[in-house]
Design an enzyme around this catalytic site. Structure first.
Site, PDB file in Angstrom:
ATOM      1  CE  LYS A   1      -9.416   2.318   3.793  1.00 13.65           C
ATOM      2  NZ  LYS A   1      -9.072   2.847   5.086  1.00 13.65           N
TER       3      LYS A   1
HETATM    4  N1  GLU Z   1      -8.206   0.111   7.480  1.00 15.72           N
HETATM    5  C1  GLU Z   1      -7.637   0.898   8.255  1.00 15.72           C
HETATM    6  C2  GLU Z   1      -7.848   2.372   8.445  1.00 15.72           C
HETATM    7  O1  GLU Z   1      -8.547   2.742   7.771  1.00 15.72           O
HETATM    8  C3  GLU Z   1      -5.921   0.616   8.805  1.00 15.72           C
HETATM    9  C4  GLU Z   1      -5.282   0.837   7.509  1.00 15.72           C
HETATM   10  C5  GLU Z   1      -3.972   0.420   7.896  1.00 15.72           C
HETATM   11  O2  GLU Z   1      -3.403  -0.261   8.941  1.00 15.72           O
HETATM   12  O3  GLU Z   1      -2.958   0.528   6.862  1.00 15.72           O
HETATM   13  O4  GLU Z   1      -7.065   3.267   9.092  1.00 15.72           O
END
Ligand code: GLU
Length: 408
Positions: free
Chosen positions: A97
């Site tokens: 993240k």
């Molecule tokens: N931000 C989204 C999540 O928390 C998607 C992450 C992604 O597609 O890599 O799952």
């Protein structure tokens, strides 16, 4: 309150439930890589992070968030949840993240572009289709992904669309990605209702939805179109309530014109806190972390809580809700539709093959159903001794630990 400490407590519970040794579990104690940078844009400094939690199943994968509350503790927790989410969804990724601490609502397009590009200049050497693959998250979108891809490709002097997902169509994105998180969550609610609310007609099922961003808005629309009774919605500016059901298309129109759902005149204004305590069947949490905490958990009257956001319920709140016989559909299951479609996008970018969107929509549906089944079966197997969250955690953690074992 540290969100990450909550994760440690959840991990300790799983270790005990499953009899996993401390040594074996220790690979999940901390992220494998934490990168911090201060982005300098127009004389201002922006704290920024990219954290990879685990790589046993594949490259890092997870979004980048622009928000004033971003912190290392938060990004670390979000990367941990991504690791579990990807494992549970059976897609070949570790978890990662990123985030930048600032309020994008105070920035114009030029500043947003400059911050997005600065982010890539700071972290590009740790990113790539086989290293770590970002995507949108809270307050980031396809345009931001496009600027980030462009900056990355300029630095590296070659195309690599699979280094980031959630892109615009014209540069390798998928139309399906836009509402994928909501679509996945909606499919999970259907499965949940078929299991727990059998025989109840949709229009008799009352739902409140906290959060009207990408996930919450599309979720509300889908549930409304299916005839569910949406009695309250909120965004960061306000909330609105109508016992007889809200006119969702009107509220979406308002939202799309840049106004808050709270200004909608076809209902009574309530506070966000009140929304969380309404007597509904299903409460969908589609905003941010720590919305239900030990202080308000005893007052929650919804029977079912669906975590469309990441981490909206704290560990202590979990315990209170469980005691009150509430069913929680955990984030790593309920909101995995986004990253599953990110995987389709990435796979298409890597192979150069173009896959039919209808086929992919079907595949997303199948995957969500299967993931629900696996979690529900694990939960039923233990005869009520564990929660749906614990069932999902057990499956996700077992797979990561087995992969770690194979790697030696
Ligand atoms: N931000 C989204 C999540 O928390 C998607 C992450 C992604 O597609 O890599 O799952």
């Amino acid at each position: 309150m540290s969100i990450f400490e909550d994760n440690n407590r959840r991990l300790a519970d799983i270790r005990e439930l499953e009899g996993i040794s401390e040594a074996e579990m220790s690979v999940l104690d901390n992220p494998v890589q934490t990168k911090y940078a201060e982005l300098e844009v127009n004389g201002r400094k922006y704290p920024a992070w990219r954290i990879v939690y685990n790589r046993a199943l594949g490259p890092g994968k997870g979004g980048i968030r622009f928000h004033p509350d971003v912190s290392e503790d938060e990004v670390k927790s979000l990367s941990f949840w991504m690791a579990l989410k990807n494992s549970l969804a059976d897609i070949p990724y570790g978890g990662a993240k990123g985030g930048v601490k600032f309020n994008p609502k105070d920035s114009n397009q030029e500043e947003l572009e400059a911050i997005s590009r600065a982010y890539i200049r700071a972290f590009h050497e740790y990113l790539g289709e086989n290293k770590d693959v970002p995507a949108p998250d809270v307050y980031t979108n396809a345009q931001i992904m496009a600027w980030m891809l462009d900056e990355f490709e300029k630095i590296n002097g070659r195309h690599e669309p699979g280094m980031i997902t959630g892109k615009p169509l014209e540069i390798g994105g998928l139309a399906l990605r836009g509402d994928a998180t909501a679509r996945g969550g909606y499919l999970i609610i259907k499965e949940m209702a078929a299991e727990f609310l059998r025989g109840r007609r949709n229009k008799k099922i009352k739902i409140a939805i906290q959060g009207f961003g990408n996930a919450g808005l599309f979720m509300t629309e889908k549930l409304f179109n299916d005839g569910y009774k949406i009695i309250a919605v909120s965004d960061s500016q306000g909330a609105v309530y109508n016992e007889d059901g809200l006119n969702i298309p009107e509220i979406i129109k308002l939202k799309n014109s840049g106004q808050s759902v709270g200004v909608y005149s076809g209902g009574r204004k309530i506070s966000n806190a009140e929304l969380l305590e309404l007597p509904v069947d299903i409460l969908v949490l589609a905003a941010l972390e720590n919305q239900i905490i030990k202080e308000n958990a005893p007052r929650v009257r919804a029977d079912y809580l669906v975590e469309l956001a990441n981490g909206p319920i704290s560990y202590e709140a979990d315990l209170i809700l469980e005691k009150n016989k509430k069913i929680i559909v955990p984030d790593i299951l309920a909101n995995s539709g986004g990253v599953i479609v990110s995987y389709f996008e990435w796979a298409q970018n890597k192979t150069g093959q173009i896959l039919d969107e209808e086929y992919l929509r079907g595949l997303l549906g199948k995957k969500m159903k299967l993931n629900w089944r696996r979690v529900y079966e694990k939960y039923s197997e233990k005869n009520g001794a564990i929660t749906l969250r614990q069932a999902a955690y057990i499956l996700a953690i077992r797979k990561i630990l087995t992969a770690e074992k194979w790697r030696g």
